[in-house]
Enzyme design. Sequence first.
Site, mmCIF file in Angstrom:
data_model
loop_
_atom_site.group_PDB
_atom_site.id
_atom_site.type_symbol
_atom_site.label_atom_id
_atom_site.label_comp_id
_atom_site.label_asym_id
_atom_site.label_seq_id
_atom_site.Cartn_x
_atom_site.Cartn_y
_atom_site.Cartn_z
ATOM 1 N N LYS A 112 61.302 67.525 43.875
ATOM 2 C CA LYS A 112 59.912 67.988 43.723
ATOM 3 C C LYS A 112 59.844 69.350 43.043
ATOM 4 C CE LYS A 112 57.907 65.288 47.424
ATOM 5 N NZ LYS A 112 57.372 65.259 48.762
ATOM 6 N N LYS A 197 61.243 55.240 44.147
ATOM 7 C CA LYS A 197 60.520 54.883 45.373
ATOM 8 C C LYS A 197 59.021 54.734 45.087
ATOM 9 C CE LYS A 197 59.275 58.168 48.105
ATOM 10 N NZ LYS A 197 59.160 59.303 49.024
ATOM 11 N N LYS A 200 53.241 57.958 47.155
ATOM 12 C CA LYS A 200 51.789 58.185 47.073
ATOM 13 C C LYS A 200 51.373 58.937 45.825
ATOM 14 C CE LYS A 200 51.451 59.421 51.935
ATOM 15 N NZ LYS A 200 52.617 60.302 52.150
HETATM 16 P P1 TYM Z 1 55.479 60.380 53.946
HETATM 17 O O1 TYM Z 1 54.066 60.743 54.212
HETATM 18 O O2 TYM Z 1 55.993 60.523 52.548
HETATM 19 O O3 TYM Z 1 55.736 58.888 54.391
HETATM 20 C C1 TYM Z 1 55.363 58.409 55.664
HETATM 21 C C2 TYM Z 1 56.361 57.363 56.114
HETATM 22 O O4 TYM Z 1 56.421 56.298 55.169
HETATM 23 C C3 TYM Z 1 57.772 56.103 54.753
HETATM 24 N N1 TYM Z 1 57.769 55.725 53.333
HETATM 25 C C4 TYM Z 1 58.384 54.652 52.842
HETATM 26 N N2 TYM Z 1 59.119 53.694 53.428
HETATM 27 C C5 TYM Z 1 59.610 52.719 52.639
HETATM 28 N N3 TYM Z 1 59.400 52.669 51.302
HETATM 29 C C6 TYM Z 1 58.679 53.610 50.658
HETATM 30 N N4 TYM Z 1 58.454 53.541 49.362
HETATM 31 C C7 TYM Z 1 58.126 54.670 51.451
HETATM 32 N N5 TYM Z 1 57.365 55.749 51.150
HETATM 33 C C8 TYM Z 1 57.172 56.398 52.326
HETATM 34 C C9 TYM Z 1 58.446 57.453 54.945
HETATM 35 O O5 TYM Z 1 59.837 57.315 55.056
HETATM 36 C C10 TYM Z 1 57.785 57.929 56.217
HETATM 37 O O6 TYM Z 1 58.421 57.373 57.351
HETATM 38 N N6 TYM Z 1 58.096 64.278 55.629
HETATM 39 C C11 TYM Z 1 57.406 63.055 56.018
HETATM 40 C C12 TYM Z 1 56.266 63.267 56.999
HETATM 41 C C13 TYM Z 1 56.644 63.957 58.253
HETATM 42 C C14 TYM Z 1 57.347 63.397 59.344
HETATM 43 C C15 TYM Z 1 57.411 64.438 60.317
HETATM 44 C C16 TYM Z 1 57.899 62.154 59.586
HETATM 45 C C17 TYM Z 1 56.354 65.257 58.551
HETATM 46 N N7 TYM Z 1 56.798 65.547 59.816
HETATM 47 C C18 TYM Z 1 58.073 64.239 61.522
HETATM 48 C C19 TYM Z 1 58.548 61.960 60.809
HETATM 49 C C20 TYM Z 1 58.613 62.987 61.757
HETATM 50 C C21 TYM Z 1 56.804 62.431 54.778
HETATM 51 O O7 TYM Z 1 56.622 63.080 53.791
HETATM 52 O O8 TYM Z 1 56.432 61.135 54.961
#
Ligand code: TYM
Length: 332
Positions: A112, A197, A200
Amino acid sequence: MTRIFSGIKPTGHLTLGNYLGAVRRWVEVDQHAAEALFCVVDLHALTVEHDPARVRRLSRQAATLLLAAGLDPALCTVFVQSHVDEHARLSYLLECTAADGELRRMIQYKEKSARARASGESVRFSLLSYPVLMAADILAYRTDEVPVGDDQTQHVELTRDLAVRFNQRYGQTFTVPRATRPTVAARVMDLQDPASKMGKSHESGAGIVYLLDDPDVVRKKIMRSVTDSGREVVYDRETRPGVANLLEILAACENGNPSELADGYASYGALKKDTAEAVVETLRPLRERHAALVADPGQVDAVLTAGADRARRLARPVVDAAYRAMGLLPAG
Ligand code: TYM
């Protein structure tokens, strides 16, 4: 009882990757099996260029979608990160536990920050400290399990390292958590670029299925997905990433196995058609419940208020204990 925590970041509309990689398991398994907390991690959305009104809108939408997907406030706690001060309080203590070098090694930071620099944007300091705030999210609840997609594994590993280090230096304070991942669709790929991947915040939405896309849009995106040269339908992530991605999506929607499903197809076209229909059917109930909840915003607000109250009650004593352990003078 096992404690589960996971979160989702309101930086864009939620995608099929978010759903298959994380949210669906929260709904179907985690909220029933354990004491579970699910959080819209809005503070994390401020680590990149952001529009305040959009973050506010997306936070509400994410919370609404989590409920529409089937999280039940009678079974689990759903809340917004910024409503519970303990996350930010603990994050600072963990910044004093983490080392600069280990944060610079995080893959997501490298990717990023390189992207931001290439487009002439400055890199916010919080992008570097992001995984520390994520560790605080998890550790504040003495979490045992963190159900996430593949891309978050490294962040959960760092969380484990910080918990162990803190406990060794200052006394047993945190539970050391572990990541759990789905058996299929742990990494759903972009339909137009199966090497990346499905995320969003990708620029063009053509390869991304959003949870609120109209069924016809979903069909179109899947029918136009990039497949591989060759004709046979085989499940091989290395040599046939496009087809493998479709097979995984189909398998996840139908609780099947990607290799076994491959045997049933003679052409890419038929696979695309069935995958499109499976996704449309999987998302249909979610879209319908979302429409009903949007018409009744008071219901979502009430869930978030109660969720934050409960989360605060759980996190407060843990974070207070960490303050004391680190040597800070208790207030009065
Ligand atoms: P985020 O918001 O990017 O994604 C949320 C969850 O969705 C999963 N995910 C995916 N799984 C499979 N294929 C994909 N293409 C895909 N895109 C997203 C992510 O692995 C995630 O489980 N840093 C984290 C948010 C966060 C968090 C936390 C998660 C902040 N604090 C504490 C767990 C515990 C994030 O950016 O997720």
